[in-house]
Design an enzyme around this catalytic site. Structure first.
Site, PDB file in Angstrom:
ATOM      1  N   THR A 238       0.848  -1.204   0.000  1.00  0.00           N
ATOM      2  CA  THR A 238       0.000   0.000   0.000  1.00  0.00           C
ATOM      3  C   THR A 238       0.878   1.245   0.000  1.00  0.00           C
ATOM      4  O   THR A 238       0.404   2.332   0.303  1.00  0.00           O
ATOM      5  CB  THR A 238      -0.913   0.034   1.254  1.00  0.00           C
ATOM      6  OG1 THR A 238      -0.087  -0.111   2.417  1.00  0.00           O
ATOM      7  CG2 THR A 238      -1.963  -1.053   1.229  1.00  0.00           C
ATOM      8  N   ALA A 239       2.169   1.073  -0.315  1.00  0.00           N
ATOM      9  CA  ALA A 239       3.109   2.211  -0.246  1.00  0.00           C
ATOM     10  C   ALA A 239       3.253   2.846  -1.625  1.00  0.00           C
ATOM     11  O   ALA A 239       2.572   3.837  -1.939  1.00  0.00           O
ATOM     12  CB  ALA A 239       4.440   1.737   0.316  1.00  0.00           C
ATOM     13  N   ARG A 240       4.118   2.275  -2.438  1.00  0.00           N
ATOM     14  CA  ARG A 240       4.288   2.726  -3.821  1.00  0.00           C
ATOM     15  C   ARG A 240       4.664   1.523  -4.680  1.00  0.00           C
ATOM     16  O   ARG A 240       5.465   0.670  -4.250  1.00  0.00           O
ATOM     17  CB  ARG A 240       5.401   3.772  -3.918  1.00  0.00           C
ATOM     18  CG  ARG A 240       4.996   5.178  -3.469  1.00  0.00           C
ATOM     19  CD  ARG A 240       4.014   5.837  -4.427  1.00  0.00           C
ATOM     20  NE  ARG A 240       3.710   7.216  -4.062  1.00  0.00           N
ATOM     21  CZ  ARG A 240       2.670   7.620  -3.325  1.00  0.00           C
ATOM     22  NH1 ARG A 240       1.808   6.733  -2.847  1.00  0.00           N
ATOM     23  NH2 ARG A 240       2.477   8.908  -3.076  1.00  0.00           N
ATOM     24  N   ASP A 264      -2.512  -2.252  -3.575  1.00  0.00           N
ATOM     25  CA  ASP A 264      -3.288  -1.011  -3.761  1.00  0.00           C
ATOM     26  C   ASP A 264      -2.507  -0.010  -4.596  1.00  0.00           C
ATOM     27  O   ASP A 264      -3.047   1.021  -4.998  1.00  0.00           O
ATOM     28  CB  ASP A 264      -3.615  -0.406  -2.381  1.00  0.00           C
ATOM     29  CG  ASP A 264      -4.440   0.876  -2.480  1.00  0.00           C
ATOM     30  OD1 ASP A 264      -5.465   0.869  -3.193  1.00  0.00           O
ATOM     31  OD2 ASP A 264      -4.062   1.889  -1.861  1.00  0.00           O
ATOM     32  N   GLU A 269       0.784   3.574 -12.683  1.00  0.00           N
ATOM     33  CA  GLU A 269      -0.676   3.709 -12.506  1.00  0.00           C
ATOM     34  C   GLU A 269      -1.215   4.744 -13.490  1.00  0.00           C
ATOM     35  O   GLU A 269      -0.535   5.741 -13.749  1.00  0.00           O
ATOM     36  CB  GLU A 269      -0.976   4.183 -11.073  1.00  0.00           C
ATOM     37  CG  GLU A 269      -0.586   3.177 -10.023  1.00  0.00           C
ATOM     38  CD  GLU A 269      -0.708   3.742  -8.604  1.00  0.00           C
ATOM     39  OE1 GLU A 269      -1.227   4.868  -8.447  1.00  0.00           O
ATOM     40  OE2 GLU A 269      -0.283   3.066  -7.665  1.00  0.00           O
ATOM     41  N   HIS A 287      -5.378   2.263  -5.803  1.00  0.00           N
ATOM     42  CA  HIS A 287      -4.709   3.322  -5.027  1.00  0.00           C
ATOM     43  C   HIS A 287      -5.724   4.141  -4.207  1.00  0.00           C
ATOM     44  O   HIS A 287      -5.878   5.349  -4.412  1.00  0.00           O
ATOM     45  CB  HIS A 287      -3.889   4.239  -5.950  1.00  0.00           C
ATOM     46  CG  HIS A 287      -2.827   5.019  -5.226  1.00  0.00           C
ATOM     47  ND1 HIS A 287      -1.622   5.344  -5.776  1.00  0.00           N
ATOM     48  CD2 HIS A 287      -2.797   5.559  -3.969  1.00  0.00           C
ATOM     49  CE1 HIS A 287      -0.896   6.043  -4.919  1.00  0.00           C
ATOM     50  NE2 HIS A 287      -1.598   6.188  -3.795  1.00  0.00           N
ATOM     51  N   ILE A 288      -6.380   3.442  -3.288  1.00  0.00           N
ATOM     52  CA  ILE A 288      -7.415   4.101  -2.478  1.00  0.00           C
ATOM     53  C   ILE A 288      -7.053   4.096  -0.994  1.00  0.00           C
ATOM     54  O   ILE A 288      -7.926   4.248  -0.143  1.00  0.00           O
ATOM     55  CB  ILE A 288      -8.813   3.469  -2.682  1.00  0.00           C
ATOM     56  CG1 ILE A 288      -8.778   1.953  -2.435  1.00  0.00           C
ATOM     57  CG2 ILE A 288      -9.356   3.795  -4.068  1.00  0.00           C
ATOM     58  CD1 ILE A 288     -10.163   1.318  -2.334  1.00  0.00           C
ATOM     59  N   GLY A 289      -5.761   3.937  -0.696  1.00  0.00           N
ATOM     60  CA  GLY A 289      -5.348   3.881   0.713  1.00  0.00           C
ATOM     61  C   GLY A 289      -5.885   5.026   1.550  1.00  0.00           C
ATOM     62  O   GLY A 289      -6.385   4.824   2.653  1.00  0.00           O
ATOM     63  N   SER A 290      -5.808   6.230   1.028  1.00  0.00           N
ATOM     64  CA  SER A 290      -6.240   7.391   1.823  1.00  0.00           C
ATOM     65  C   SER A 290      -7.654   7.851   1.475  1.00  0.00           C
ATOM     66  O   SER A 290      -8.083   8.916   1.920  1.00  0.00           O
ATOM     67  CB  SER A 290      -5.261   8.549   1.609  1.00  0.00           C
ATOM     68  OG  SER A 290      -5.241   8.942   0.249  1.00  0.00           O
TER      69      SER A 290
HETATM   70  C1  DGY Z   1      -0.224   9.752  -0.654  1.00  0.00           C
HETATM   71  O1  DGY Z   1      -0.683  10.664   0.041  1.00  0.00           O
HETATM   72  O2  DGY Z   1       0.982   9.635  -0.884  1.00  0.00           O
HETATM   73  C2  DGY Z   1      -1.200   8.804  -1.248  1.00  0.00           C
HETATM   74  O3  DGY Z   1      -0.563   7.756  -1.887  1.00  0.00           O
HETATM   75  C3  DGY Z   1      -2.140   9.515  -2.200  1.00  0.00           C
HETATM   76  O4  DGY Z   1      -1.395  10.286  -3.061  1.00  0.00           O
END
Ligand code: DGY
Length: 321
Positions: A238-240, A264, A269, A287-290
């Site tokens: 869930t990082a990058r 995620d 992407e 990419h919906i972590g936040s």
């Molecule tokens: C972040 O804040 O880095 C999240 O991945 C959304 O961009």
């Protein structure tokens, strides 16, 4: 002419955040939420004092060098800052900020969802229901991996990694971690520290990636390191995406070296490696972590707190450059 500072907001932001921007600044919004090209970004920044970008805008050295002289600040609506060349910003005297802390809980929730989804084969189950191919209950049908009591390896024990460890303790997981600096005993809370990534991996029934994307972590999870994981391990990211070598992860998922992956975030992407979608043992999110209402508002307000400080001539809380 307004005497308010001009702010170029590259993407559509939550309504409450845009309302505060409209109240306090001469804000240029992106109503269509279009992802701008570099040329458009540079053009639209003309005459602005600051930019509020998201991670979707790649503010490379070349783009930063071409920004108008009026730009004093880049206040990113993100905690990650791998999309901004900090050295180039520093060289031009542009202040850069991010939004740490406020998205840690939401991201750890998605990490846990990815972990559970991968372990319990959530994608396959969902697919059977939706395609009406679920034949019947069976004692040997869709067996997953039990999470409770297993070993969880945290790669990067920053804010999100620490919350993930806390949540995982609710599943009686044994926490192992690697971090550049060992945590203090009270923060560690019994987690087992390993002095290198290589030392951590053999102890991970589950590996959850929480380190930032940097030149040092680029493709950190490659074929050699995946080989160090126990057979049948599960990888969560869930990082990058850049921390993972896609070809190596896909090969390990195909061969059965890994049981599954919950992802995620991805390289390139939203045009991710199509092979992930063909594998049944992946649980994939966009990419919906936040992406909770509360967190996206909090990210916007944090970016604006930083911007307010800079425009007032003060020091922003989350200065990166
Ligand atoms: C972040 O804040 O880095 C999240 O991945 C959304 O961009």
């Amino acid at each position: 002419m307004s005497d308010k500072a001009v702010v170029f907001v590259t993407r559509k932001l939550p309504q409450a955040v845009e309302a505060r921007l409209a109240r306090d600044y001469d804000a240029r919004f992106n109503k269509e939420d279009k992802v701008y090209t570099n040329e458009e970004l540079i053009d639209l920044a003309a005459g602005a004092d600051a930019i509020i970008p998201c991670h979707t805008e790649k503010l490379t050295a070349e783009v930063i060098q071409r920004l108008p002289d009026s730009i004093r600040a880049i206040c990113s609506f993100s905690v990650g800052y791998d999309h901004i060349d900090l050295d180039a910003a520093k060289a031009r005297g542009i202040i850069v900020t991010n939004t740490p802390e406020v998205l840690s809980d939401a991201t750890a929730e998605i990490a846990m969802l990815c972990l559970l989804g991968a372990a319990r084969r959530a994608y396959e189950g969902e697919r059977e229901i939706r395609t009406e191919t679920w034949a019947d209950w069976s004692a040997t049908y869709q067996l997953g991996i039990q999470v409770t009591g297993k070993r969880l390896g945290i790669l990067g024990a920053g804010r999100v990694g620490q919350i993930m460890a806390k949540r995982a303790r609710g599943f009686d997981m044994e926490i192992h971690y690697y971090n550049r600096n060992r945590l203090s005993a009270d923060v560690e809370a019994g987690a087992i520290y390993h002095e290198s990534v290589e030392a951590l991996l053999p102890h991970c029934d589950f590996l959850s990636i929480h380190c930032p994307a940097t030149p040092e972590t680029h493709h950190l999870i490659n074929a050699e390191r995946i080989a160090l994981l126990p057979d049948g391990a599960i990888v969560v990211n869930t990082a990058r995406g850049a921390v993972v070598d896609d070809a190596a992860l896909i090969e390990a998922l195909r061969s059965g070296k890994l049981f599954a992956a919950g992802l995620d975030v991805f390289n390139n992407e939203p045009n991710i490696d199509p092979r992930y979608k063909e594998l049944p043992n992946t649980f994939l999110l966009p990419h919906i972590g936040s992406a909770t209402r509360e967190t996206r508002d909090a990210m916007g307000f944090r970016a604006l707190d930083n911007l307010d400080a800079i425009i007032a001539g003060g020091e922003p809380r989350d200065r990166l450059a």
